[in-house]
Scaffold this motif. Structure first.
Motif, PDB file in Angstrom:
ATOM      1  N   PRO A   1       0.786  -1.240   0.000  1.00  0.00           N
ATOM      2  CA  PRO A   1       0.000   0.000   0.000  1.00  0.00           C
ATOM      3  C   PRO A   1       0.817   1.289   0.000  1.00  0.00           C
ATOM      4  CG  PRO A   1      -0.132  -1.105   2.130  1.00  0.00           C
ATOM      5  CD  PRO A   1       0.544  -2.054   1.210  1.00  0.00           C
ATOM      6  N   LYS A   2       2.063   1.250   0.441  1.00  0.00           N
ATOM      7  CA  LYS A   2       2.857   2.480   0.494  1.00  0.00           C
ATOM      8  C   LYS A   2       3.604   2.769  -0.804  1.00  0.00           C
ATOM      9  CE  LYS A   2       1.934   3.598   4.804  1.00  0.00           C
ATOM     10  NZ  LYS A   2       1.170   4.809   5.154  1.00  0.00           N
ATOM     11  N   GLY A   3       3.482   1.879  -1.779  1.00  0.00           N
ATOM     12  CA  GLY A   3       4.095   2.157  -3.074  1.00  0.00           C
ATOM     13  C   GLY A   3       5.590   1.878  -3.096  1.00  0.00           C
ATOM     14  N   SER A   4       6.265   2.486  -4.059  1.00  0.00           N
ATOM     15  CA  SER A   4       7.680   2.190  -4.298  1.00  0.00           C
ATOM     16  C   SER A   4       8.604   3.161  -3.574  1.00  0.00           C
ATOM     17  CB  SER A   4       7.979   2.243  -5.800  1.00  0.00           C
ATOM     18  OG  SER A   4       7.937   3.580  -6.262  1.00  0.00           O
ATOM     19  N   LEU A   5       9.835   2.720  -3.397  1.00  0.00           N
ATOM     20  CA  LEU A   5      10.874   3.589  -2.835  1.00  0.00           C
ATOM     21  C   LEU A   5      11.107   4.782  -3.743  1.00  0.00           C
ATOM     22  CD1 LEU A   5      13.178   4.203  -0.844  1.00  0.00           C
ATOM     23  CD2 LEU A   5      14.598   2.573  -2.112  1.00  0.00           C
ATOM     24  N   ASP A   6      11.000   4.589  -5.032  1.00  0.00           N
ATOM     25  CA  ASP A   6      11.178   5.688  -5.984  1.00  0.00           C
ATOM     26  C   ASP A   6      10.186   6.818  -5.701  1.00  0.00           C
ATOM     27  OD1 ASP A   6      12.502   6.406  -8.744  1.00  0.00           O
ATOM     28  OD2 ASP A   6      10.363   6.806  -8.995  1.00  0.00           O
TER      29      ASP A   6
ATOM     30  N   GLY B   1      25.078  -1.009  -4.138  1.00  0.00           N
ATOM     31  CA  GLY B   1      25.921   0.147  -3.797  1.00  0.00           C
ATOM     32  C   GLY B   1      25.424   1.426  -4.436  1.00  0.00           C
ATOM     33  N   ILE B   2      25.033   1.343  -5.711  1.00  0.00           N
ATOM     34  CA  ILE B   2      24.459   2.510  -6.392  1.00  0.00           C
ATOM     35  C   ILE B   2      23.184   2.945  -5.687  1.00  0.00           C
ATOM     36  CG2 ILE B   2      23.432   3.335  -8.544  1.00  0.00           C
ATOM     37  CD1 ILE B   2      26.435   3.003  -8.758  1.00  0.00           C
ATOM     38  N   LEU B   3      22.326   1.969  -5.351  1.00  0.00           N
ATOM     39  CA  LEU B   3      21.066   2.281  -4.672  1.00  0.00           C
ATOM     40  C   LEU B   3      21.313   2.916  -3.315  1.00  0.00           C
ATOM     41  CD1 LEU B   3      17.948   2.014  -4.672  1.00  0.00           C
ATOM     42  CD2 LEU B   3      18.240  -0.240  -3.641  1.00  0.00           C
ATOM     43  N   LEU B   4      22.305   2.428  -2.576  1.00  0.00           N
ATOM     44  CA  LEU B   4      22.621   2.977  -1.257  1.00  0.00           C
ATOM     45  C   LEU B   4      23.043   4.445  -1.360  1.00  0.00           C
ATOM     46  CD1 LEU B   4      22.878   2.244   1.752  1.00  0.00           C
ATOM     47  CD2 LEU B   4      25.235   1.548   1.309  1.00  0.00           C
ATOM     48  N   MET B   5      23.869   4.757  -2.344  1.00  0.00           N
ATOM     49  CA  MET B   5      24.262   6.155  -2.556  1.00  0.00           C
ATOM     50  C   MET B   5      23.062   7.005  -2.948  1.00  0.00           C
ATOM     51  SD  MET B   5      28.025   6.019  -4.386  1.00  0.00           S
ATOM     52  CE  MET B   5      27.537   4.974  -5.733  1.00  0.00           C
ATOM     53  N   GLU B   6      22.234   6.474  -3.827  1.00  0.00           N
ATOM     54  CA  GLU B   6      21.074   7.227  -4.298  1.00  0.00           C
ATOM     55  C   GLU B   6      20.111   7.560  -3.162  1.00  0.00           C
ATOM     56  OE1 GLU B   6      17.360   6.839  -7.496  1.00  0.00           O
ATOM     57  OE2 GLU B   6      18.800   5.199  -7.279  1.00  0.00           O
ATOM     58  N   VAL B   7      19.862   6.588  -2.278  1.00  0.00           N
ATOM     59  CA  VAL B   7      18.882   6.777  -1.209  1.00  0.00           C
ATOM     60  C   VAL B   7      19.305   7.880  -0.252  1.00  0.00           C
ATOM     61  CG1 VAL B   7      17.942   5.669   0.862  1.00  0.00           C
ATOM     62  CG2 VAL B   7      17.873   4.482  -1.325  1.00  0.00           C
ATOM     63  N   PHE B   8      20.592   7.949   0.078  1.00  0.00           N
ATOM     64  CA  PHE B   8      21.025   8.956   1.052  1.00  0.00           C
ATOM     65  C   PHE B   8      21.474  10.263   0.395  1.00  0.00           C
ATOM     66  CE2 PHE B   8      21.178   5.070   3.518  1.00  0.00           C
ATOM     67  CZ  PHE B   8      20.596   5.497   4.699  1.00  0.00           C
ATOM     68  N   ALA B   9      21.781  10.231  -0.890  1.00  0.00           N
ATOM     69  CA  ALA B   9      22.114  11.473  -1.597  1.00  0.00           C
ATOM     70  C   ALA B   9      20.890  12.068  -2.280  1.00  0.00           C
ATOM     71  CB  ALA B   9      23.199  11.213  -2.639  1.00  0.00           C
ATOM     72  N   ARG B  10      19.881  11.226  -2.500  1.00  0.00           N
ATOM     73  CA  ARG B  10      18.669  11.599  -3.232  1.00  0.00           C
ATOM     74  C   ARG B  10      19.038  12.170  -4.609  1.00  0.00           C
ATOM     75  NH1 ARG B  10      14.810  15.793  -3.361  1.00  0.00           N
ATOM     76  NH2 ARG B  10      12.688  15.038  -3.716  1.00  0.00           N
ATOM     77  N   LYS B  11      19.894  11.402  -5.272  1.00  0.00           N
ATOM     78  CA  LYS B  11      20.315  11.735  -6.632  1.00  0.00           C
ATOM     79  C   LYS B  11      20.181  10.484  -7.494  1.00  0.00           C
ATOM     80  CE  LYS B  11      21.936  16.043  -6.273  1.00  0.00           C
ATOM     81  NZ  LYS B  11      21.368  17.168  -7.045  1.00  0.00           N
ATOM     82  N   LYS B  12      19.406  10.576  -8.554  1.00  0.00           N
ATOM     83  CA  LYS B  12      19.306   9.448  -9.472  1.00  0.00           C
ATOM     84  C   LYS B  12      20.630   9.281 -10.207  1.00  0.00           C
ATOM     85  CE  LYS B  12      14.345   9.895 -10.525  1.00  0.00           C
ATOM     86  NZ  LYS B  12      13.884   8.522 -10.272  1.00  0.00           N
ATOM     87  N   PRO B  13      21.073   8.048 -10.450  1.00  0.00           N
ATOM     88  CA  PRO B  13      22.328   7.860 -11.190  1.00  0.00           C
ATOM     89  C   PRO B  13      22.247   8.357 -12.629  1.00  0.00           C
ATOM     90  CG  PRO B  13      21.217   5.756 -10.819  1.00  0.00           C
ATOM     91  CD  PRO B  13      20.489   6.774 -10.002  1.00  0.00           C
TER      92      PRO B  13
END
Length: 647
Positions: free
Chosen positions: A444-449, A553-565
């Protein structure tokens, strides 16, 4: 306490451990070894604590939630005064030594969440002081020892998530003091003994996800202290006993995914239960709020006569004809060397009856736009409500696209035999010649994106860390704990879904691969999403668990930087990876500004932990696969960071 002198202990690497313990001798009465209190440069093997047998006055030993490996030392059997032993939440292997049975004063034994194997020592039944025994989440096998059922003073028995077999004997009724009995997620078969109704103090009972058959004992109506009962995902048949209406304290009941039929009781605690307690059974009927058909008590006898007539004079002859035709078709295909694929529904773990396309149309209002919750390259995802009231996500594959059929088959194949709290679960499927769909549990909460990039959504530091621990735990299971290794191949924010409690579930196994040997590789040209793809995968199509580590690793950076690769700022030689590497000494320039404020009192502390997270991400994305960290170690490091943040 048998000794008033307590010792606060910091242990140092390997060689010093035994000397330290030996020097304490009998002066120590209590010894706790919580994570991050002890400072080690490398993993500690539990057998290096053999000198702990010298602590003869020890009554409480807590080594839980560390990163201990090795086996349980037999010298623990020398601690004759020991009353509590906690070694849960480590990576201990091997069998449980019989030496623990020498601990006649032992009241609490917790060995859960390790990798212990073999059988459970039958001599545990000879420990008269035992009050709590937790062996869940290991790889223990064989029967539950008969001696257990003589533990009349045992309060808690948790054997969940192992590979225990055999039947439950009538002697289970001897455990007069038991309050919690959890035997779920094993391979226990046979019938539920009627004498289980004698457990008058039982509060929590879980027998779910076994192979139990037969009926629910009427005697369960005598379990007057019961607050929670889970009998789901077995092969139970017959009716739900009306005697259960007497269980006035029962707050949670789950009998779903069985073969129950007849009327659902509607008195007592049943007035508060919902349809989810009874879904996917054979022929239940009852009150409207259970979302089942109404019981036709007047015509029940006539109904059975009608069914018998239809079965005898219509279905059996028709079935015989169909079988004959099918045999001829199979023979012709085999003659022509045409491969006949296995039925898709047989690939699904614990698969239930396939659902029809018509039922899915009804559940989604003809796949209406209002129910569309996602679009992908190979199809659409709709929210739907089945006739039994269960809300689901329905993934419909567009078979006109190349690779859609293979994606459907791959997802079914991979999901066979895997089950983890952080993996999306396939409930059933619909498979016709021109229509393929998977019915999935609804998130119900949808995607991380969505939570990272949509307006009016925000994840704080702890939520992001918990989500990444969930994702890492799922990958650890796929890479290290499955009988056949599973490589996801397409890890990204849109494939991480969140339930009501913000627990993350990894989804979309359409291009995943099964590998038969540890760290083995195979060639493929089926690619995932380029920005998250390991170099060796994108260039040569080499699949391995190390490719998933890179994506993580890419996902981990993206989640805390809030920057899409694939952000527009990353052009030419500048990528998310090189950007983080270049600013590694100035983490405040990298991480999402919403997570930090320069005026925060604990800014320096937060920056330290965020630096650790970025360093961990970089360890995941080394150019050489051999240099990348594995997911087991990733989980350990993330949990250490979480504990530090909570301190």
């Amino acid at each position: 306490m048998t000794d008033s002198r307590l010792v606060e202990l910091t242990l140092f690497p390997e060689a010093a451990i035994n000397n330290t313990l030996a020097s304490l001798g009998p002066t120590l009465a209590w010894f706790a070894w919580p994570p991050l209190v002890c400072h080690f440069q490398a993993h500690v093997y539990l057998c290096q604590l053999c000198g702990i047998g010298n602590l003869t006055n020890l009554i409480w030993l807590d080594l839980g939630a560390n990163d201990l490996t090795g086996s349980i030392p037999t010298t623990l059997g020398q601690l004759q005064k020991l009353q509590r032993l906690y070694i849960a939440g480590n990576r201990i292997q091997g069998s449980i030594p019989n030496d623990l049975c020498h601990l006649k004063n032992l009241g609490y034994l917790h060995l859960s969440s390790n990798k212990l194997s073999g059988s459970i020592p039958s001599c545990f039944g000879d420990l008269p002081a035992l009050r709590e025994l937790s062996l869940d989440s290991n790889v223990l096998a064989f029967n539950i020892p008969m001696s257990f059922w003589s533990l009349r003073d045992l309060l808690v028995l948790s054997l969940s998530s192992n590979f225990l077999t055999g039947n439950l004997p009538p002697e289970v009724g001897n455990m007069k003091s038991i309050t919690t009995l959890d035997l779920s997620k094993n391979l226990i078969s046979g019938y539920i003994p009627r004498r289980m109704g004698e457990l008058q103090n039982l509060v929590n009972l879980s027998l779910s996800q076994n192979k139990l058959q037969g009926s629910i004992p009427v005697e369960f109506g005598d379990l007057l202290s019961l607050e929670s009962m889970d009998l789901s995902q077995n092969n139970l048949s017959g009716t739900i006993p009306k005697s259960l209406e007497a269980l006035i304290y029962l707050k949670h009941l789950n009998v779903s995914f069985n073969k129950l039929q007849g009327e659902i009781p509607n008195g007592g605690p049943f007035v508060n239960f919902t349809a989810e307690s009874f879904i996917f059974n054979e022929a239940l009927c009852g009150a409207p709020h259970f979302q089942v058909i109404a019981c036709d008590k007047n015509n029940r006898t006539q109904s059975w006569k009608t069914k018998s007539f239809i079965l005898k004079y219509i279905l059996l002859p028709v079935g015989s004809t169909v079988t004959l035709v099918a045999f001829i078709v199979l023979w012709i295909r085999r003659r022509d060397n045409t491969e006949i694929p296995a039925p898709i529904d047989s690939l699904l773990p614990g698969a239930h009856e396939k659902i029809s396309q018509q039922q899915l149309l009804y559940a989604t209002n003809d796949f209406g736009e209002d129910n569309l919750i996602g679009k992908g390259s190979l199809g659409m995802v709709y929210k739907g409500v089945l006739s039994n009231g269960l809300t689901v996500a329905i993934k419909v594959f567009n078979l006109e696209f190349q690779g859609a059929l293979r994606s459907f088959e791959s997802e079914c194949e991979v999901m066979q035999g895997i089950c983890h709290r952080n993996l999306i679960r396939i409930i059933t499927c619909c498979s016709n010649l021109d229509f393929k769909a998977l019915v999935l549990e609804y998130m119900p909460k949808g995607s991380l994106d969505k939570w990272l990039y949509s307006h009016n959504y925000f994840l704080d530091l702890f939520q992001r860390l918990n989500i990444m621990i969930d994702v890492a735990s799922a990958l650890e299971y796929l890479h290290h704990d499955c009988s056949s290794l599973v490589v996801h191949c397409d890890l990204k924010p849109s494939n991480v879904l969140l339930d009501n409690n913000m627990v993350a579930h990894v989804a979309d196994f359409g291009i995943a691969r099964l590998l038969t040997e540890t760290e083995s590789m195979q060639q493929t040209k089926t690619l995932g999403t380029i920005s998250y793809m390991a170099p060796e995968y994108g260039s040569d199509g080499i699949v391995s668990t190390k490719g998933d580590v890179y994506s993580y690793g890419i996902l981990l950076m993206e989640v805390f930087a809030r920057k899409k690769p694939m952000d527009e700022m990353f052009i030419g030689d500048v990528t998310l990876k090189t950007w983080v590497e270049s600013l590694s000494s100035s983490v405040i320039e990298v991480v999402d500004a919403n997570l930090l404020r320069r005026e925060d009192e604990d800014l320096a502390t937060k920056l330290s932990y965020l630096s650790s997270l970025m360093a961990l991400a970089l360890a995941c994305i080394a150019d050489s696969p051999e240099e990348r960290i594995n997911m087991k170690d990733v989980v350990v490091e993330l949990k250490k960071i979480k504990i530090k943040l909570l301190m």
